[in-house]
Structure formats: C-alpha cells, structure tokens
Design a protein around this motif. Structure first.
Motif, PDB file in Angstrom:
ATOM      1  N   ARG A  74       0.835  -1.210   0.000  1.00  0.00           N
ATOM      2  CA  ARG A  74       0.000   0.000   0.000  1.00  0.00           C
ATOM      3  C   ARG A  74       0.865   1.253   0.000  1.00  0.00           C
ATOM      4  NH1 ARG A  74      -2.855  -2.933   3.730  1.00  0.00           N
ATOM      5  NH2 ARG A  74      -1.948  -1.767   5.453  1.00  0.00           N
ATOM      6  N   ALA A  75       1.925   1.261   0.770  1.00  0.00           N
ATOM      7  CA  ALA A  75       2.808   2.423   0.838  1.00  0.00           C
ATOM      8  C   ALA A  75       3.481   2.669  -0.505  1.00  0.00           C
ATOM      9  CB  ALA A  75       3.858   2.238   1.923  1.00  0.00           C
ATOM     10  N   ARG A  77       2.302   1.822  -3.462  1.00  0.00           N
ATOM     11  CA  ARG A  77       1.290   2.312  -4.406  1.00  0.00           C
ATOM     12  C   ARG A  77       0.994   3.794  -4.218  1.00  0.00           C
ATOM     13  NH1 ARG A  77      -2.385  -1.352  -2.740  1.00  0.00           N
ATOM     14  NH2 ARG A  77      -1.367  -3.321  -3.091  1.00  0.00           N
ATOM     15  N   HIS A  78       1.036   4.257  -2.984  1.00  0.00           N
ATOM     16  CA  HIS A  78       0.712   5.654  -2.688  1.00  0.00           C
ATOM     17  C   HIS A  78       1.946   6.536  -2.581  1.00  0.00           C
ATOM     18  CE1 HIS A  78      -3.449   4.596  -2.263  1.00  0.00           C
ATOM     19  NE2 HIS A  78      -3.145   3.669  -1.373  1.00  0.00           N
ATOM     20  N   GLY A  79       3.109   5.968  -2.814  1.00  0.00           N
ATOM     21  CA  GLY A  79       4.339   6.752  -2.794  1.00  0.00           C
ATOM     22  C   GLY A  79       4.769   7.236  -1.419  1.00  0.00           C
ATOM     23  N   ARG A  80       4.368   6.516  -0.380  1.00  0.00           N
ATOM     24  CA  ARG A  80       4.732   6.892   0.978  1.00  0.00           C
ATOM     25  C   ARG A  80       5.867   5.999   1.470  1.00  0.00           C
ATOM     26  NH1 ARG A  80       0.429   5.325   4.200  1.00  0.00           N
ATOM     27  NH2 ARG A  80      -0.518   4.354   2.415  1.00  0.00           N
ATOM     28  N   PRO A  81       6.775   6.540   2.277  1.00  0.00           N
ATOM     29  CA  PRO A  81       7.827   5.685   2.844  1.00  0.00           C
ATOM     30  C   PRO A  81       7.267   4.828   3.970  1.00  0.00           C
ATOM     31  CG  PRO A  81       8.058   7.915   3.658  1.00  0.00           C
ATOM     32  CD  PRO A  81       6.938   7.946   2.624  1.00  0.00           C
ATOM     33  N   LEU A  82       7.852   3.677   4.146  1.00  0.00           N
ATOM     34  CA  LEU A  82       7.463   2.791   5.231  1.00  0.00           C
ATOM     35  C   LEU A  82       8.740   2.318   5.899  1.00  0.00           C
ATOM     36  CD1 LEU A  82       5.114   1.335   6.652  1.00  0.00           C
ATOM     37  CD2 LEU A  82       5.496  -0.568   5.098  1.00  0.00           C
TER      38      LEU A  82
END
Length: 110
Positions: A74-75, A77-82
């Motif tokens: 999910r991260a 796909r949304h371009g967020r760092p995890l």
C-alpha cells in the motif's frame, strides 16, 4: 512511477527485501532453537535464555514480515515511505542476544 501495465512497482525490490527479512527470521529462529537445545543438552541451561531470545526475535520477525507485506505494498502504491524501525530493532536485539550467548559459551568452554 508506474510501469506500462499501471503497476506502481517498477521492479522486484519489495519482494527481494521481504524475502531477505524472511530468510533472516527463519535463520534466527532455527539457530536460536538449535543453540538453546544444545545448551540444555550440555547442562548449560543458563545459556538457553539468550538463545531463546534469538529464537523469539526470529519468530516475531517472521510474523511481522507477513503482516508488513501488505502495508508495504500500500505504501509503495501511494508513494509513501514505510520505515523498518521496529523490525530493525528486533533483528538487532536477536543478533545481540546471539553474540552474547556465543561469547558466554566460548568463555565457558575455554
């Protein structure tokens, strides 16, 4: 960045990272159980504790890796760092317990 098929994952980086965490977790669990068993068989039950911590850290990492995979997807796909902060600390604690147990074992057998 997406590929021509609309997949936001341009490579297999996430899968390779997940497999590396799985290998680390399985190795920690297996070696911790084996070393704890050897310590108990050799009448060194105090050494079973740090090796048990290694096995527990590996088991926690294995469970977290499975749960974390969907969050990572999910991260991505949304371009967020995890971040892997907790996982890295659990792996560090397991490695530290393995080193401490091995050191005590070597000193005890010397």
């Amino acid at each position: 960045m997406t590929t021509s098929g609309g997949d936001p994952r341009p490579g297999l980086h996430g899968e390779r990272t997940r497999l590396a965490w799985v290998r680390t977790a399985v190795l920690m669990s297996g070696s911790g159980i084996g070393a704890a068993g050897a310590a108990v068989r050799d009448d060194l039950p105090g050494l079973a504790v740090p090796f048990g911590v290694v096995a527990l850290a590996g088991a926690v990492l294995l469970v977290r890796t499975g749960l974390r995979h969907s969050a990572l997807e999910r991260a991505l796909r949304h371009g967020r760092p995890l971040g892997a902060g907790l996982d890295a600390r659990v792996a560090w604690a397991g490695a530290l317990a393995a080193a401490a147990g091995a050191l005590v074992l070597v000193l005890r057998l010397a």
